[in-house]
Write a protein that holds these residues in place. Sequence first.
Motif, mmCIF file in Angstrom:
data_model
loop_
_atom_site.group_PDB
_atom_site.id
_atom_site.type_symbol
_atom_site.label_atom_id
_atom_site.label_comp_id
_atom_site.label_asym_id
_atom_site.label_seq_id
_atom_site.Cartn_x
_atom_site.Cartn_y
_atom_site.Cartn_z
ATOM 1 N N ILE A 28 122.335 -0.369 1.027
ATOM 2 C CA ILE A 28 121.333 -1.655 1.134
ATOM 3 C C ILE A 28 122.317 -2.675 1.443
ATOM 4 O O ILE A 28 122.057 -3.574 2.369
ATOM 5 C CB ILE A 28 120.356 -1.745 -0.064
ATOM 6 C CG1 ILE A 28 119.525 -0.550 0.020
ATOM 7 C CG2 ILE A 28 119.871 -3.227 0.142
ATOM 8 C CD1 ILE A 28 118.454 -0.832 -1.212
ATOM 9 N N THR A 29 123.199 -2.762 0.667
ATOM 10 C CA THR A 29 124.207 -3.959 0.684
ATOM 11 C C THR A 29 125.085 -3.952 2.253
ATOM 12 O O THR A 29 125.029 -4.931 2.880
ATOM 13 C CB THR A 29 125.481 -3.619 -0.078
ATOM 14 O OG1 THR A 29 124.874 -3.804 -1.460
ATOM 15 C CG2 THR A 29 126.629 -5.056 0.002
ATOM 16 N N GLU A 30 125.289 -2.746 2.838
ATOM 17 C CA GLU A 30 125.848 -2.771 4.231
ATOM 18 C C GLU A 30 124.826 -3.015 4.976
ATOM 19 O O GLU A 30 125.063 -3.681 6.011
ATOM 20 C CB GLU A 30 126.704 -1.591 4.473
ATOM 21 C CG GLU A 30 128.036 -1.561 3.440
ATOM 22 C CD GLU A 30 128.362 -0.107 3.458
ATOM 23 O OE1 GLU A 30 127.969 0.985 3.979
ATOM 24 O OE2 GLU A 30 129.657 0.134 2.872
ATOM 25 N N TYR A 31 123.385 -2.593 4.906
ATOM 26 C CA TYR A 31 122.364 -2.616 5.882
ATOM 27 C C TYR A 31 122.157 -4.409 6.066
ATOM 28 O O TYR A 31 122.017 -4.775 7.127
ATOM 29 C CB TYR A 31 121.143 -1.904 5.324
ATOM 30 C CG TYR A 31 120.079 -1.897 6.366
ATOM 31 C CD1 TYR A 31 120.217 -1.216 7.400
ATOM 32 C CD2 TYR A 31 119.062 -2.502 6.087
ATOM 33 C CE1 TYR A 31 119.012 -1.009 8.333
ATOM 34 C CE2 TYR A 31 118.017 -2.641 6.818
ATOM 35 C CZ TYR A 31 117.938 -2.054 8.081
ATOM 36 O OH TYR A 31 116.794 -2.026 9.024
ATOM 37 N N LEU A 32 121.926 -4.820 4.662
ATOM 38 C CA LEU A 32 121.569 -6.188 4.991
ATOM 39 C C LEU A 32 122.822 -7.072 5.404
ATOM 40 O O LEU A 32 122.218 -8.018 6.066
ATOM 41 C CB LEU A 32 121.468 -6.873 3.296
ATOM 42 C CG LEU A 32 120.071 -6.302 2.904
ATOM 43 C CD1 LEU A 32 120.046 -6.780 1.452
ATOM 44 C CD2 LEU A 32 118.864 -6.866 3.554
ATOM 45 N N ASP A 33 123.911 -6.851 5.139
ATOM 46 C CA ASP A 33 125.056 -7.365 6.170
ATOM 47 C C ASP A 33 124.985 -7.168 7.516
ATOM 48 O O ASP A 33 125.237 -8.156 8.130
ATOM 49 C CB ASP A 33 126.434 -6.839 5.352
ATOM 50 C CG ASP A 33 127.745 -7.659 5.565
ATOM 51 O OD1 ASP A 33 127.341 -8.738 5.868
ATOM 52 O OD2 ASP A 33 128.615 -7.044 6.072
ATOM 53 N N GLU A 34 124.466 -6.045 7.859
ATOM 54 C CA GLU A 34 124.470 -5.902 9.355
ATOM 55 C C GLU A 34 123.216 -6.428 9.992
ATOM 56 O O GLU A 34 123.171 -6.880 11.209
ATOM 57 C CB GLU A 34 124.265 -4.254 9.691
ATOM 58 C CG GLU A 34 125.539 -3.427 9.348
ATOM 59 C CD GLU A 34 125.240 -1.870 9.345
ATOM 60 O OE1 GLU A 34 124.024 -1.408 9.666
ATOM 61 O OE2 GLU A 34 126.101 -1.100 9.031
ATOM 62 N N HIS A 35 122.429 -6.890 8.896
ATOM 63 C CA HIS A 35 121.218 -7.697 9.247
ATOM 64 C C HIS A 35 121.300 -9.331 9.239
ATOM 65 O O HIS A 35 120.306 -9.957 9.013
ATOM 66 C CB HIS A 35 119.849 -7.198 8.981
ATOM 67 C CG HIS A 35 119.638 -5.968 9.669
ATOM 68 N ND1 HIS A 35 120.064 -4.648 9.497
ATOM 69 C CD2 HIS A 35 118.807 -5.649 10.708
ATOM 70 C CE1 HIS A 35 119.637 -3.541 10.170
ATOM 71 N NE2 HIS A 35 118.851 -4.186 11.026
ATOM 72 N N GLY A 36 122.750 -9.627 8.994
ATOM 73 C CA GLY A 36 122.740 -11.070 8.714
ATOM 74 C C GLY A 36 123.003 -11.593 7.515
ATOM 75 O O GLY A 36 122.986 -12.747 7.296
ATOM 76 N N THR A 37 122.929 -10.772 6.250
ATOM 77 C CA THR A 37 122.655 -11.422 5.017
ATOM 78 C C THR A 37 123.675 -10.751 4.215
ATOM 79 O O THR A 37 123.513 -9.833 3.742
ATOM 80 C CB THR A 37 121.410 -11.161 4.355
ATOM 81 O OG1 THR A 37 120.357 -11.963 5.152
ATOM 82 C CG2 THR A 37 121.335 -11.872 2.979
ATOM 83 N N GLY A 38 125.063 -11.219 4.185
ATOM 84 C CA GLY A 38 126.011 -10.535 3.414
ATOM 85 C C GLY A 38 126.220 -11.590 2.183
ATOM 86 O O GLY A 38 126.067 -12.772 2.092
ATOM 87 N N SER A 39 126.882 -10.993 1.122
ATOM 88 C CA SER A 39 127.151 -11.571 -0.002
ATOM 89 C C SER A 39 128.489 -12.273 -0.076
ATOM 90 O O SER A 39 129.564 -11.573 0.310
ATOM 91 C CB SER A 39 127.278 -10.405 -1.248
ATOM 92 O OG SER A 39 126.221 -9.838 -1.306
ATOM 93 N N ALA A 40 128.475 -13.743 -0.231
ATOM 94 C CA ALA A 40 129.763 -14.357 -0.123
ATOM 95 C C ALA A 40 130.260 -14.772 -1.922
ATOM 96 O O ALA A 40 131.439 -14.996 -1.893
ATOM 97 C CB ALA A 40 129.601 -15.886 0.478
#
Length: 183
Positions: free
Chosen positions: A94-106
């Motif tokens: 899920i973390t990588e999927y969200l990152d690919e869709h524009g929401t990464g954890s900073a």
Amino acid sequence: MTARKAHQAVDVSIPFTRWAREIGAVPGARTQEVSLRRADAEKAALLGISEDDLVVDVLRLRLLDDRPTMLERLTYIEPVGRVLFGVDLDQVSITEYLDEHGTGSADVDHEIDAVAADDTDSRLLEVPLGAPVLRLRRVARDAAGRTFEASDDRYLSDIVRFTVSASGRSRQGDAYVRPLRSA
């Protein structure tokens, strides 16, 4: 089969899937629920939203080498979590999927404690009701500082142990010591 205690660093944020592969285990997932609902007071406070705003909740069992290891209780603000309805959550990080869709954890904050297994933990992690489990709570923010995720993950302590490397310094480089509160 995972026979050793796996070390998971909690001073960094590494997706479970990547971490499992790095320790030589096969990651797995069994999604129990993905739902759109109104935020309760606790979730609203964690996410910095209003009560009754929509959130997406995910309940997912994580496995190492087919062995139940961790139970994720994830909550996302609605605009971020809505993309999870279009993917098989048993097949992605899920973390990588969200990152690919524009929401990464900073920025990610972790809080660790131990709790007694509740009915859901007991059933899915295959432990007795009330058995001690490690809890890792996480709050994640994006590059703009917006909180988008709050999680409550329950780990089996006979499989996983948490490790922390600490410099004793804050992000600003100052000594990082907090006084203990008086009782």
